[in-house]
Design an enzyme around this catalytic site. Structure first.
Site, PDB file in Angstrom:
ATOM      1  N   ALA A   1      92.381  43.095 -14.169  1.00 14.46           N
ATOM      2  CA  ALA A   1      92.616  43.580 -13.191  1.00 14.46           C
ATOM      3  C   ALA A   1      93.320  44.371 -12.909  1.00 14.46           C
ATOM      4  O   ALA A   1      94.172  44.689 -12.162  1.00 14.46           O
ATOM      5  CB  ALA A   1      92.288  42.235 -11.640  1.00 14.46           C
TER       6      ALA A   1
ATOM      7  N   GLU B   1     112.455  56.470 -16.263  1.00 15.60           N
ATOM      8  CA  GLU B   1     112.097  55.651 -15.134  1.00 15.60           C
ATOM      9  C   GLU B   1     112.749  54.663 -14.114  1.00 15.60           C
ATOM     10  O   GLU B   1     113.485  54.508 -13.363  1.00 15.60           O
ATOM     11  CB  GLU B   1     110.312  55.905 -14.241  1.00 15.60           C
ATOM     12  CG  GLU B   1     110.194  57.154 -14.772  1.00 15.60           C
ATOM     13  CD  GLU B   1     108.228  57.085 -13.732  1.00 15.60           C
ATOM     14  OE1 GLU B   1     107.641  56.034 -14.016  1.00 15.60           O
ATOM     15  OE2 GLU B   1     107.962  57.716 -13.469  1.00 15.60           O
TER      16      GLU B   1
ATOM     17  N   GLN C   1      96.901  56.660 -14.863  1.00 17.61           N
ATOM     18  CA  GLN C   1      95.118  58.157 -14.637  1.00 17.61           C
ATOM     19  C   GLN C   1      94.117  58.086 -15.289  1.00 17.61           C
ATOM     20  O   GLN C   1      93.559  58.576 -14.575  1.00 17.61           O
ATOM     21  CB  GLN C   1      96.313  59.740 -14.819  1.00 17.61           C
ATOM     22  CG  GLN C   1      95.573  60.587 -14.219  1.00 17.61           C
ATOM     23  CD  GLN C   1      95.788  62.118 -14.663  1.00 17.61           C
ATOM     24  OE1 GLN C   1      95.141  63.461 -13.647  1.00 17.61           O
ATOM     25  NE2 GLN C   1      97.411  62.421 -14.866  1.00 17.61           N
TER      26      GLN C   1
HETATM   27  C1  LIG Z   1     107.006  51.207 -15.288  1.00 16.43           C
HETATM   28  C2  LIG Z   1     105.868  52.340 -16.306  1.00 16.43           C
HETATM   29  C3  LIG Z   1     105.786  53.090 -15.212  1.00 16.43           C
HETATM   30  C4  LIG Z   1     104.453  53.601 -15.890  1.00 16.43           C
HETATM   31  N1  LIG Z   1     104.085  55.260 -15.320  1.00 16.43           N
HETATM   32  C5  LIG Z   1     103.123  55.858 -15.052  1.00 16.43           C
HETATM   33  C6  LIG Z   1     103.171  56.674 -14.565  1.00 16.43           C
HETATM   34  O1  LIG Z   1     103.408  57.633 -13.766  1.00 16.43           O
HETATM   35  N2  LIG Z   1     101.970  57.636 -14.228  1.00 16.43           N
HETATM   36  C7  LIG Z   1     100.871  56.765 -15.221  1.00 16.43           C
HETATM   37  O2  LIG Z   1     100.276  57.351 -15.363  1.00 16.43           O
HETATM   38  N3  LIG Z   1     101.048  55.828 -15.480  1.00 16.43           N
HETATM   39  C8  LIG Z   1     101.921  55.124 -15.856  1.00 16.43           C
HETATM   40  N4  LIG Z   1     102.289  54.379 -16.983  1.00 16.43           N
HETATM   41  C9  LIG Z   1     101.347  53.231 -17.024  1.00 16.43           C
HETATM   42  C10 LIG Z   1     100.725  52.653 -16.889  1.00 16.43           C
HETATM   43  O3  LIG Z   1     100.633  51.749 -15.912  1.00 16.43           O
HETATM   44  C11 LIG Z   1      99.317  52.216 -18.156  1.00 16.43           C
HETATM   45  O4  LIG Z   1      98.923  53.296 -18.329  1.00 16.43           O
HETATM   46  C12 LIG Z   1      98.012  51.023 -17.102  1.00 16.43           C
HETATM   47  O5  LIG Z   1      98.723  50.273 -16.357  1.00 16.43           O
HETATM   48  C13 LIG Z   1      96.595  50.879 -17.878  1.00 16.43           C
HETATM   49  O6  LIG Z   1      95.898  50.490 -17.059  1.00 16.43           O
HETATM   50  P1  LIG Z   1      95.484  49.411 -17.546  1.00 16.43           P
HETATM   51  O7  LIG Z   1      94.132  49.126 -16.685  1.00 16.43           O
HETATM   52  O8  LIG Z   1      94.647  49.375 -19.452  1.00 16.43           O
HETATM   53  O9  LIG Z   1      95.785  48.016 -18.180  1.00 16.43           O
HETATM   54  P2  LIG Z   1      97.367  47.226 -16.638  1.00 16.43           P
HETATM   55  O10 LIG Z   1      97.252  47.825 -15.479  1.00 16.43           O
HETATM   56  O11 LIG Z   1      98.488  46.883 -17.623  1.00 16.43           O
HETATM   57  O12 LIG Z   1      96.452  46.002 -16.218  1.00 16.43           O
HETATM   58  C14 LIG Z   1      95.951  44.772 -16.930  1.00 16.43           C
HETATM   59  C15 LIG Z   1      95.229  43.842 -16.315  1.00 16.43           C
HETATM   60  O13 LIG Z   1      95.194  42.675 -16.818  1.00 16.43           O
HETATM   61  C16 LIG Z   1      95.741  41.801 -17.194  1.00 16.43           C
HETATM   62  N5  LIG Z   1      95.660  40.565 -18.460  1.00 16.43           N
HETATM   63  C17 LIG Z   1      96.101  40.618 -19.886  1.00 16.43           C
HETATM   64  N6  LIG Z   1      96.484  39.760 -20.475  1.00 16.43           N
HETATM   65  C18 LIG Z   1      95.496  39.414 -20.330  1.00 16.43           C
HETATM   66  C19 LIG Z   1      94.688  38.216 -20.015  1.00 16.43           C
HETATM   67  N7  LIG Z   1      94.814  37.768 -21.576  1.00 16.43           N
HETATM   68  N8  LIG Z   1      93.927  37.362 -19.538  1.00 16.43           N
HETATM   69  C20 LIG Z   1      93.454  37.660 -17.951  1.00 16.43           C
HETATM   70  N9  LIG Z   1      94.323  38.576 -17.782  1.00 16.43           N
HETATM   71  C21 LIG Z   1      95.277  39.823 -18.775  1.00 16.43           C
HETATM   72  C22 LIG Z   1      97.341  42.117 -15.882  1.00 16.43           C
HETATM   73  O14 LIG Z   1      97.732  40.693 -15.718  1.00 16.43           O
HETATM   74  C23 LIG Z   1      97.118  43.450 -16.068  1.00 16.43           C
HETATM   75  O15 LIG Z   1      96.088  42.777 -14.351  1.00 16.43           O
HETATM   76  C24 LIG Z   1     103.199  53.322 -16.394  1.00 16.43           C
HETATM   77  C25 LIG Z   1     103.233  52.756 -16.811  1.00 16.43           C
HETATM   78  C26 LIG Z   1     105.190  51.101 -16.679  1.00 16.43           C
HETATM   79  C27 LIG Z   1     105.065  50.056 -17.512  1.00 16.43           C
END
Ligand SMILES: Cc1cc2nc3c(=O)[nH]c(=O)nc-3n(C[C@H](O)[C@H](O)[C@H](O)COP(=O)(O)OP(=O)(O)OC[C@H]3O[C@@H](n4cnc5c(N)ncnc54)[C@H](O)[C@@H]3O)c2cc1C
Length: 402
Positions: free
Chosen positions: A12, A171, A317
């Protein structure tokens, strides 16, 4: 297949939340059962984790309870850890149970990559999720308390080392530049005793930003006491130092944080997907190669930028936009309609440099200083609104005064 097709979304984060929200908005309850599996009972804004780690925001501001977003009659919420996907059997193995699917979305995000640097896994903190970020915040404050109360003071205890000067590292030091003076005041410690050192193997910071923006960021941070050690390759991380360069210089510190790299969830390798640098290179419609009913999105996927012949960078994004396309394509599959290819709409990127400073590019225009910082908050608030709606924007939105 079941009488009613079952769509299972794993994770999520930005990708998973958006997929599940769009599915609830575009499919009727009779068309499909929707299941969302997540390790915790909350979504967190990964892009705010550096603020949680520095302690400039409370961790509760960065998270949203999933049961406050989704009607449990519409989306079945399962709080458990995903371990493996058995693709041949359309089955997902969780830590405490298992479930079957007709359509699967893997959006499990990133984990920290230490690139095998000796001792990093054991001795450094990572900005990876809410819990790991809270640990950093608490550890930093503990170092201040310890210093204040020890008779033989060791100034190295107050040094904070940050490995990696990509987006997260920069950051994070920006937030530390805000937080450290506050801690110094609270514990009556001279600000000049506290060092914040960013260590990077490359000769420059922020590789994905243009030189003018990078120069602005570096000067802004240096003027607020951040030290940079560029071109300093970390050979090893020990309990109390980084060992850098060919001469194995030791840089001592009381807090060591590694932000130098991320890779896709280990569930991908556990499930036997073919990986490139820890992620799956997906087809244009976001499905895993050779899989009719499995989508992989967000930081678990490489989505090719055909124009440039390389993948788009992994960002929140992009993950959010993947979620929108993924939900459309699942609907198309249910209705035997053609799937669409993902098209990235790049609105730009802004990196914060603390509460009142930032820099970046928005719709091709460079922004600096307070206007960039305001834009960053607009972006953060927009994300909350898109994932949680107006209720969360009003409750958790950022309106920090400059
Ligand atoms: C400090 C920081 C600053 C950032 N700043 C920016 C920014 O300014 N702009 C930008 O575009 N991007 C930014 N990013 C990058 C961005 O956060 C990621 O690209 C984004 O979160 C990816 O989204 P996602 O949905 O793939 O995964 P995530 O947002 O990481 O979500 C993954 C989800 O899966 C869950 N999960 C993981 N493993 C398991 C498992 N085995 N079982 C069950 N649930 C699980 C986690 O708990 C989480 O809820 C930043 C990242 C960081 C760390």
């Amino acid at each position: 297949m079941n009488a009613k097709p079952k769509i299972v979304v794993l994770g999520a984060g930005y990708g998973g939340m958006m997929t599940a929200r769009k599915l609830t908005q575009t499919l009727s309850p009779e068309e499909a059962e929707i299941v969302l599996v997540n390790k915790h009972n909350y979504h967190y804004e990964s892009t705010w984790l550096h603020e949680v780690a520095a302690g400039t925001i409370n961790h509760n501001q960065a998270r949203i309870m999933l049961s406050d977003v989704f009607n449990p009659n519409r989306v079945r919420l399962i709080y458990d850890s995903v371990e493996e996907v058995k693709r041949d059997e359309n089955r997902v193995i969780l830590e405490n149970s298992e479930l079957t699917y007709d359509y699967l979305v893997i959006s499990l995000g990133f984990v920290t990559n230490t690139f095998g640097i000796k001792g990093m896994e054991e001795n450094a903190f990572f900005i990876q999720d809410i819990d790991s970020s809270q640990l950093i915040r608490d550890h930093i404050e503990y170092q201040f308390v310890k210093y204040k109360n020890s008779e033989e003071k060791n100034d190295d205890d107050l040094t904070i080392l940050v490995g990696g000067s990509g987006f997260t590292g920069i950051e994070f030091v920006g937030e530390l530049a805000e937080k450290v003076p506050e801690l110094c005041k609270k514990y009556d410690i001279d600000r000049y005793k506290v060092k914040i050192i960013n260590v990077e193997a490359a000769p420059r910071i922020l590789p994905s930003f243009d030189e003018e923006l990078v120069e602005y960021a570096k000067q802004s941070l240096e003027s607020r006491g951040i030290e940079f050690r560029l071109g300093a390759k970390i050979q090893e991380c020990k309990e109390d130092c980084f060992v850098v360069g060919d001469d194995h210089e030791e840089i001592k510190a009381g807090t060591i944080v590694w932000t130098g790299g991320v890779t896709g969830s280990p569930v991908l390798s556990n499930s036997g997907f073919e990986l490139t640098k820890g992620k799956v290179t997906v087809d244009g419609d976001l499905r895993a190669p050779g899989e009719d009913n499995i989508f992989i999105i967000g930081d678990c996927a490489w989505v090719m930028n055909e124009k440039e012949g390389r993948p788009f960078p992994p960002t929140a994004q992009a993950a959010t936009q993947h979620g929108i396309t993924c939900a459309k394509n699942i609907k198309a599959l249910l209705h035997n309609q053609p799937l669409e290819n993902f098209v990235f709409d790049d609105k730009g990127t802004v990196a914060s440099l603390g509460i009142s400073d930032a820099m970046g590019t928005v719709y091709g225009k460079k922004l600096y200083g307070k206007s960039a910082a305001t834009m960053k908050k607009v972006v953060d608030n927009r994300s909350l609104y898109m994932l949680g709606g107006m209720k969360f924007l009003l409750k958790k939105g950022k309106v920090r005064p400059f």
